[in-house]
Write a protein that holds these residues in place. Structure first.
Motif, PDB file in Angstrom:
ATOM      1  N   LYS A 476     110.042  59.776  63.482  1.00 48.70           N
ATOM      2  CA  LYS A 476     108.902  60.608  63.081  1.00 48.70           C
ATOM      3  C   LYS A 476     109.307  62.071  62.937  1.00 48.70           C
ATOM      4  CE  LYS A 476     106.077  57.088  63.435  1.00 48.70           C
ATOM      5  NZ  LYS A 476     105.476  56.494  62.226  1.00 48.70           N
ATOM      6  N   ARG A 477     108.656  62.729  61.981  1.00 48.88           N
ATOM      7  CA  ARG A 477     108.906  64.152  61.791  1.00 48.88           C
ATOM      8  C   ARG A 477     108.310  64.934  62.961  1.00 48.88           C
ATOM      9  NH1 ARG A 477     108.728  67.215  56.324  1.00 48.88           N
ATOM     10  NH2 ARG A 477     108.648  65.065  55.609  1.00 48.88           N
ATOM     11  N   GLY A 484     110.786  69.857  56.806  1.00 47.97           N
ATOM     12  CA  GLY A 484     111.889  68.971  56.447  1.00 47.97           C
ATOM     13  C   GLY A 484     113.153  69.677  55.994  1.00 47.97           C
ATOM     14  N   ASP A 499     107.430  65.090  50.641  1.00 47.52           N
ATOM     15  CA  ASP A 499     107.212  65.037  52.086  1.00 47.52           C
ATOM     16  C   ASP A 499     106.354  63.826  52.443  1.00 47.52           C
ATOM     17  OD1 ASP A 499     108.515  67.291  53.414  1.00 47.52           O
ATOM     18  OD2 ASP A 499     107.299  68.511  52.070  1.00 47.52           O
ATOM     19  N   TYR A 500     105.221  63.701  51.800  1.00 52.73           N
ATOM     20  CA  TYR A 500     104.293  62.627  52.130  1.00 52.73           C
ATOM     21  C   TYR A 500     103.680  62.054  50.852  1.00 52.73           C
ATOM     22  CZ  TYR A 500     104.437  64.689  56.831  1.00 52.73           C
ATOM     23  OH  TYR A 500     104.848  65.177  58.038  1.00 52.73           O
ATOM     24  N   LYS A 512      99.264  57.147  55.183  1.00 50.19           N
ATOM     25  CA  LYS A 512     100.122  58.291  54.889  1.00 50.19           C
ATOM     26  C   LYS A 512     101.569  57.928  55.214  1.00 50.19           C
ATOM     27  CE  LYS A 512     100.442  63.286  55.774  1.00 50.19           C
ATOM     28  NZ  LYS A 512      99.895  64.415  56.560  1.00 50.19           N
ATOM     29  N   ASP A 514     105.553  59.181  55.408  1.00 51.03           N
ATOM     30  CA  ASP A 514     106.500  60.301  55.449  1.00 51.03           C
ATOM     31  C   ASP A 514     107.769  59.851  54.732  1.00 51.03           C
ATOM     32  OD1 ASP A 514     108.356  62.284  56.005  1.00 51.03           O
ATOM     33  OD2 ASP A 514     107.623  62.618  58.043  1.00 51.03           O
ATOM     34  N   TYR A 517     111.317  61.294  56.240  1.00 55.43           N
ATOM     35  CA  TYR A 517     111.772  60.801  57.542  1.00 55.43           C
ATOM     36  C   TYR A 517     111.802  59.272  57.611  1.00 55.43           C
ATOM     37  CZ  TYR A 517     112.554  64.941  60.383  1.00 55.43           C
ATOM     38  OH  TYR A 517     113.094  66.080  60.931  1.00 55.43           O
TER      39      TYR A 517
END
Length: 600
Positions: A476-477, A484, A499-500, A512, A514, A517
């Motif tokens: 997880k971020r 990032g 990013d997402y 959602k 990521d 990551y």
């Protein structure tokens, strides 16, 4: 009162505060004074040994600085920390007009084997190494017509005591000084039991940090010693025997020749070039970097930014003693930023934690602190060997892990938070014994510190005093890489990933993802748009890390079922002795719930 004794030092006078043991009286005909520079004290500024040696030489004698390398085979380029030491010594030697003498002494450097066992007796090894060093120092003193030697002692208390003993036996006065931690743990008694019991989960780190900060607040350490370099250089004077001459060392070392070998593999690859270019090599430049960090940190605080790669990067300078903890402490206090004061000072105390721990467990470089897990299976199958190599070169398919391991290869460094993530992934995600990771970090870290490295990896392997538990957070971020930028810097093949993305799951439900990551969860369109092809441009995940974590915890639960009842308390915590002595007090300490014994 005890704390005042710790820091009552001869800052502005020639009063010597060396180790208070019975020592021979120096001869009046003594003509030279030896300053022994060591791995943890490669500086002149704020060096009490250098200060007092300089004062001693103001009358008639000359000061001669020396450095002893541990005998090793550097034909494969040595380690990142050796490379940094060599360049730091070269920088210091140039400043001292080539007056540092370089020799070599053969010492044993045994570490744990794969099972955590060590055949050699720890105290015997310590004594042999101390004797060999003392013999070489005594020989140098005799050749240079000196009967005393000045130096800063390490935090390895048994080792330092044996050096002094053997020097005394040879008629040499050991003038040893404190200077590589905030508190002197040869004198400060840490109330371990009280600190542990004060924490709701019986985890000692946070209470220890508070303990050190309270001591420093009540009795601040003296200001760093400012040594005028022109006067220090004058004290070096002229000697009949050139300190760089091979005649004074049993095994002389040519620093320039060593620098030609270090950092280069047998095949000619110059792996050390990027490592050594990443950090300054002297005290003045290191202090400038510290000042610039305060400015940057204040800007980050004002813009509400916290990044993984936003660190002080002071650890190499502290590990090698290019900066003293006292210099950093007072520099921090001179700045008003609350971020610096609360964060950097606590990290300085974390360093002290490992040194205090080593005084409690002096053999922790050879033996796990929690001994009930000694016989975990740490052999490498062909598959695990492959996993280990992928982890080392940053090709695991887990972006934050790969970013950290790639930075380690290039710079010999990674931020503390990323070290925790990478060590957790090796132990839990790949189910590989922590000893293998500890050895790899020893080779590649430019800021390698034995106590810190051992403590971190033992905690990662759940056999340290204070095991940490990261779990699957490496997927997880985190808040410290919110945008990032850290992953994108070190995994550039992922830099164009969004990013997402939000996926429509139907019936008004969204998910959602990521992408940066967790690229394995990213939709094909997002990967294609970013030019990412898993398994081609960026590696697929090398294993099912969730399954491996479960296997590890199941095995640890089985291990604990074989323990006698007096090794687990009523709350199912490991009972850990607070020291190696047979009479050491035993106390139930934090144990991750994931492998605690379960009620039947």
């Amino acid at each position: 009162m005890l704390f005042k004794v710790l820091f009552l030092v001869a800052l502005l006078s020639a009063i010597d505060v060396s180790h208070q043991l019975a020592v021979p009286t120096p001869s009046k005909t003594n003509t030279n004074t030896i300053l022994w520079l060591r791995d943890h004290s490669l500086r002149i500024q704020d060096n009490e040994a250098a200060y007092n040696a300089m004062l001693k030489c103001q009358s008639s004698s000359s000061l001669i600085p020396i450095y002893l390398w541990g005998k090793n085979d550097d034909s494969n380029g040595g380690t990142a920390s050796e490379l940094f030491i060599a360049h730091a010594l070269k920088s210091l030697d140039l400043k001292l007009h080539g007056k540092i003498g370089h020799g070599c002494v053969e010492v044993e450097t045994k570490t744990m084997d794969a099972s955590g066992e060590q055949n050699a007796d720890f105290s015997d090894m310590i004594d042999k190494n101390a004797l060999r060093i003392a013999e070489e120092l005594a020989s140098i003193c005799n050749k240079l017509h000196s009967s005393e030697i000045y130096y800063i002692r390490s935090n390895n208390i048994p080792f330092e005591d044996r050096i002094i003993h053997h020097l005394q036996q040879k008629g040499i006065v050991a003038r040893d000084y404190f200077g590589c931690s905030l508190l002197d743990y040869s004198k400060v008694q840490v109330p371990w039991k009280e600190l542990i019991l004060s924490h709701p989960f019986r985890s000692p780190l946070i209470p220890f940090v508070d303990f050190v900060l309270a001591r420093l607040s009540e009795h601040p350490p003296p200001e760093p010693i400012d040594i005028p370099m022109d006067k220090f250089i004058l004290s070096l004077g002229e000697t009949e025997t050139d300190p760089s001459s091979s005649s004074i060392f049993s095994h002389p070392v040519d620093l320039d020749s060593k620098l030609q070998r270090l950092g280069k593999s047998q095949g000619g690859e110059n792996w050390g070039k990027t490592v050594i270019e990443s950090f300054s090599k002297n005290n003045e430049d290191a202090l400038k970097e510290l000042d610039s960090f305060f400015i940057t940190s204040s800007n980050a605080k004002n813009t509400n930014q916290k990044y993984t790669h936003f660190t002080s990067r002071l650890s190499p300078y502290l590990a090698r003693g290019i900066l003293s903890p006292r210099q950093v402490y007072h520099t921090v206090l001179s700045h008003s930023s609350e971020y610096d004061l609360s964060s950097l000072l606590r990290r300085l105390c974390w360093r002290d934690y490992t040194y205090a721990l080593s005084s409690l467990f002096p053999d922790m470089s050879l033996h796990p602190i929690r001994r009930g897990y000694d016989h975990q299976d740490s052999t490498l199958t062909r598959e695990k060997h492959h996993f280990l190599e992928m982890w080392k070169c940053g090709k695991t398919g887990i972006p934050i892990v790969d970013a950290g391991m790639r930075q380690l290869q290039v710079e010999g460094f990674m931020p503390q938070k990323v070290r925790l993530v990478c060590s957790t992934y090796l132990v839990e995600g790949l189910n590989i014994s922590w000893q293998h990771g500890m050895q790899h970090f020893k080779e590649y870290l430019i800021d390698f510190d034995q106590e810190i490295n051992c403590a971190m990896w033992q905690n990662a392997g759940f056999v340290g005093l204070d095991p940490y538990y990261v779990g699957l957070k490496y997927r997880k971020r985190a808040y410290w890489d919110r945008d990032g930028s850290y992953v994108r810097k070190w995994c550039p093949e992922l830099k164009n990933l969004e990013d997402y993305v939000v996926l429509d799951q139907g019936r008004g439900v969204t998910k959602k993802i990521d992408c940066l990551y967790e690229p394995w969860s990213a939709p094909d369109e997002a990967l294609e748009k970013a030019g990412v092809e898993l398994g081609e441009t960026y590696p697929l995940r090398i294993c099912d890390d969730r399954l491996n974590r479960q296997k590890l915890f199941n095995r640890l639960r089985v291990v604990r079922t074989s323990w006698p009842e007096d090794m687990v308390d009523e709350c199912k915590r490991d009972i850990v002795p607070l020291g190696r002595e047979p009479a050491a007090e035993r106390i139930g300490m934090f144990t991750p719930r994931a492998f605690q014994l379960r009620s039947s």
